[in-house]
Design an enzyme around this catalytic site. Structure first.
Site, PDB file in Angstrom:
ATOM      1  N   ASP A 187     -11.876 -27.335 -72.007  1.00 30.08           N
ATOM      2  CA  ASP A 187     -11.555 -26.067 -72.675  1.00 30.08           C
ATOM      3  C   ASP A 187     -11.168 -26.337 -74.141  1.00 30.08           C
ATOM      4  O   ASP A 187     -11.895 -27.045 -74.824  1.00 30.08           O
ATOM      5  CB  ASP A 187     -10.469 -25.340 -71.855  1.00 30.08           C
ATOM      6  CG  ASP A 187     -10.188 -23.944 -72.346  1.00 30.08           C
ATOM      7  OD1 ASP A 187     -10.998 -23.049 -72.063  1.00 30.08           O
ATOM      8  OD2 ASP A 187      -9.171 -23.741 -73.030  1.00 30.08           O
TER       9      ASP A 187
ATOM     10  N   HIS B 146     -14.674 -21.862 -64.591  1.00 30.14           N
ATOM     11  CA  HIS B 146     -14.013 -22.557 -65.692  1.00 30.14           C
ATOM     12  C   HIS B 146     -13.053 -23.654 -65.223  1.00 30.14           C
ATOM     13  O   HIS B 146     -12.828 -24.630 -65.922  1.00 30.14           O
ATOM     14  CB  HIS B 146     -13.240 -21.508 -66.490  1.00 30.14           C
ATOM     15  CG  HIS B 146     -12.510 -22.040 -67.669  1.00 30.14           C
ATOM     16  ND1 HIS B 146     -13.170 -22.498 -68.776  1.00 30.14           N
ATOM     17  CD2 HIS B 146     -11.172 -22.195 -67.914  1.00 30.14           C
ATOM     18  CE1 HIS B 146     -12.274 -22.905 -69.676  1.00 30.14           C
ATOM     19  NE2 HIS B 146     -11.058 -22.735 -69.172  1.00 30.14           N
TER      20      HIS B 146
HETATM   21  C1  KJ1 Z   1     -10.746 -19.599 -71.230  1.00 31.20           C
HETATM   22  C2  KJ1 Z   1     -11.047 -18.624 -69.079  1.00 31.20           C
HETATM   23  C3  KJ1 Z   1     -11.408 -17.825 -66.863  1.00 31.20           C
HETATM   24  C4  KJ1 Z   1     -17.807 -23.868 -79.137  1.00 31.20           C
HETATM   25  C5  KJ1 Z   1     -16.445 -24.355 -79.371  1.00 31.20           C
HETATM   26  C6  KJ1 Z   1     -15.402 -23.322 -79.316  1.00 31.20           C
HETATM   27  C7  KJ1 Z   1     -14.353 -23.711 -78.377  1.00 31.20           C
HETATM   28  C8  KJ1 Z   1     -13.731 -22.539 -77.741  1.00 31.20           C
HETATM   29  C9  KJ1 Z   1     -12.875 -22.911 -76.611  1.00 31.20           C
HETATM   30  C10 KJ1 Z   1     -12.437 -21.677 -75.912  1.00 31.20           C
HETATM   31  C11 KJ1 Z   1     -11.346 -21.958 -75.032  1.00 31.20           C
HETATM   32  C12 KJ1 Z   1     -10.849 -20.738 -74.331  1.00 31.20           C
HETATM   33  O1  KJ1 Z   1     -10.763 -19.657 -74.842  1.00 31.20           O
HETATM   34  N1  KJ1 Z   1     -10.395 -20.924 -73.116  1.00 31.20           N
HETATM   35  C13 KJ1 Z   1      -9.822 -19.945 -72.290  1.00 31.20           C
HETATM   36  C14 KJ1 Z   1     -10.063 -18.888 -70.152  1.00 31.20           C
HETATM   37  C15 KJ1 Z   1     -10.379 -18.270 -67.831  1.00 31.20           C
HETATM   38  C16 KJ1 Z   1     -10.815 -17.715 -65.540  1.00 31.20           C
HETATM   39  C17 KJ1 Z   1     -11.245 -16.500 -64.821  1.00 31.20           C
HETATM   40  N2  KJ1 Z   1     -10.293 -15.912 -64.156  1.00 31.20           N
HETATM   41  O2  KJ1 Z   1     -12.393 -16.143 -64.838  1.00 31.20           O
END
Ligand code: KJ1
Length: 334
Positions: free
Chosen positions: A116, A311
């Site tokens: 992440d 994720h």
């Molecule tokens: C995700 C998801 C889902 C291309 C490079 C840019 C990097 C960006 C990294 C982004 C990280 C981010 O925002 N992570 C949070 C959360 C959770 C769980 C679900 N309940 O579906």
């Protein structure tokens, strides 16, 4: 050695803190039987997670002979949250990792893994400090090259690109950190982000929208965390002063700072020469595998993998992740 997942305050690892470039970092370190260790691996967590998010990987990598160092990243748990947003830039965080690594390997190299936001960071450490990195891997997060033009995320999304990052517009603003304060709200938020859903299949998070704040109180317990694990996460998040999500959400507020820092790198084509591994998660809605198209252009020694699931691959597909990383390491270190 016992390779079962870490539990809170696990006797197989030590809990330490270090002063890194004027900040206190809390971290876990595990030492292998092998002396000296085969290598030192740093594991970098993402949002909304903790070093504890690597609990299925740490004992396994130790059993393979690696020393494993897992920080709680800037803004999280017992680690500091500086007032200055610049401390959360990739360039500054990369310098933190570099100095952190020195404590363990001197002028030597480390293997660096991230998930992440941690995955986004490890690519940047490899760009800024290539001499430090023997090999680098990212779970879920593809590499994106520095760009010359500034394109605000708002404009990108309005143009129909990166619509899977729409939630980031909410995360960087004040709403989420203002709403999610105190133990109960933090627990509901983490439970939702880890996949808890309600009696009518209400969910917490839609990548094209953001956190569905009204749903949070309706959600049942998520399956990916035990009660003990969720309690541990909440206790660690509560070590931060209110609003507890301020530090973690600062990672979403540095896009322009990072762009500016990386402008000098955007002049010429960037190449990561060291061995790299990218593992996509097939049903990650925030970081869909399709985002990784074209990565090999920037890294001639890229290995690709994919695991089935959401994720939360480190937890939900832990054995597959561990096996793929181990196989890659065996290939690149021998
Ligand atoms: C995700 C998801 C889902 C291309 C490079 C840019 C990097 C960006 C990294 C982004 C990280 C981010 O925002 N992570 C949070 C959360 C959770 C769980 C679900 N309940 O579906």
């Amino acid at each position: 050695m016992d390779t079962s997942k870490l539990i809170p305050n696990d006797p197989r690892v030590k809990y330490e803190s270090a002063q890194i470039r004027g900040k206190t970092y809390k971290y876990i370190v595990g030492e292998p039987q092998t002396n000296p260790p085969v290598d030192t691996i740093f594991l970098i967590h993402g949002f909304p997670d903790m070093g504890f998010g690597w609990r299925y990987q740490v004992p396994y990598f130790i059993s393979l002979g690696f020393r494993v160092v897992v920080p709680d990243m800037l803004g999280y748990g017992g680690t500091d949250t500086p007032e200055d947003l610049n401390a959360f830039s990739f360039k500054s965080l990369s310098a933190d990792i570099k100095e952190f690594a020195r404590k363990f390997v001197g002028d030597g190299q480390i293997i660096l893994g991230g998930h992440d936001w941690g995955g986004a960071l490890v690519w940047r450490v490899a760009l800024w400090h290539p001499e430090l990195i023997k090999a680098v891997f990212s779970i879920c997060t593809p590499f994106n090259a520095p760009t010359k033009p500034w394109i605000a995320l708002e404009d990108m999304i309005a143009a129909g690109k990166l619509t899977n990052f729409t939630y980031q517009l909410q995360f960087k603003g004040p709403e989420v950190e203002n709403t999610i304060q105190g133990e109960e709200k933090v627990r509901q938020f983490l439970n939702g982000m880890w996949g808890g859903f309600g009696p009518d299949r209400e969910i917490a998070f839609v990548a094209e929208k953001g956190v569905l704040l009204d749903n949070l109180p309706k959600l049942r317990r998520c399956a990916l965390l035990s009660d003990e694990e969720l309690d541990y996460y909440v206790r660690q998040y509560m070590l931060q002063k209110a609003p507890q999500l301020h530090g973690p959400l600062n990672w979403y507020r540095t896009r322009k700072i990072n762009w500016e820092d990386e402008l000098p790198l955007a002049d010429k084509p960037v190449t990561l020469e060291m061995p790299t591994l990218f593992i996509a998660a097939s049903r990650d809605t925030a970081l869909p595998p399709s985002m990784s198209v074209g990565m090999e252009k920037y890294m001639p020694r890229l290995t690709r993998g994919e695991v089935a699931g959401s994720h939360w691959a480190l937890t939900g597909a832990s054995e597959d992740v561990n096996g793929q990383v181990a196989k890659w390491l065996e290939g690149v270190l021998n």
